[in-house]
Design a protein around this motif. Structure first.
Motif, short mmCIF file in Angstrom:
data_model
loop_
_atom_site.label_atom_id
_atom_site.label_comp_id
_atom_site.label_asym_id
_atom_site.label_seq_id
_atom_site.Cartn_x
_atom_site.Cartn_y
_atom_site.Cartn_z
N GLY A 62 -34.94 45.84 43.64
CA GLY A 62 -34.35 44.85 44.54
C GLY A 62 -33.29 45.45 45.45
N ILE A 63 -32.45 46.28 44.87
CA ILE A 63 -31.38 46.92 45.65
C ILE A 63 -31.97 47.88 46.66
N MET A 64 -32.96 48.67 46.24
CA MET A 64 -33.57 49.62 47.17
C MET A 64 -34.28 48.89 48.30
N HIS A 65 -34.93 47.79 47.98
CA HIS A 65 -35.61 47.00 49.01
C HIS A 65 -34.60 46.47 50.04
N ARG A 66 -33.47 45.97 49.56
CA ARG A 66 -32.44 45.46 50.47
C ARG A 66 -31.85 46.56 51.34
N ALA A 67 -31.61 47.72 50.74
CA ALA A 67 -31.06 48.84 51.52
C ALA A 67 -32.06 49.30 52.57
N HIS A 68 -33.32 49.39 52.20
CA HIS A 68 -34.36 49.80 53.15
C HIS A 68 -34.52 48.75 54.26
N SER A 69 -34.46 47.48 53.90
CA SER A 69 -34.55 46.41 54.90
C SER A 69 -33.40 46.48 55.88
#
Length: 97
Positions: A62-69
């Motif tokens: 979830g955190i990686m997805h948010r950072a990538h987004s």
């Protein structure tokens, strides 16, 4: 390195990406994102087989997805700014003729 230390490093780096995103160059953002991926992989190895493995992996994802987004949104914003600037300069040039 313990899970707690790895996770603290991961969380701090993710926080840096989010807070400093606009101030970072595209190269710096890419580098920090790669570092975040490496930290996530290290955390994954550390928690493999633990009781909380699934919960931790979902959290990391979830955190990686948010950072990538966020990085993708910043890149789109920069592209729009560049296009707007080019269009503005083009319209100024055309109005002078």
């Amino acid at each position: 390195m313990s899970y707690e230390s790895l996770r603290a490093s991961f969380d701090n780096l993710a926080y840096e990406i989010v807070v400093q995103g606009f101030a970072l160059s595209p190269t710096e953002r890419s580098s920090k994102m790669q570092e975040l991926c490496l930290l996530a992989a290290t955390v994954m190895l550390e928690v493999e087989g633990s009781e909380d493995e699934v919960k931790i992996l979902c959290s990391l994802d979830g955190i990686m997805h948010r950072a990538h987004s966020l990085i993708s949104a910043l890149e789109q914003c920069e592209d729009l700014r560049a296009k707007t600037a080019r269009n503005y300069i083009g319209s100024l040039y055309a109005s002078v003729k």
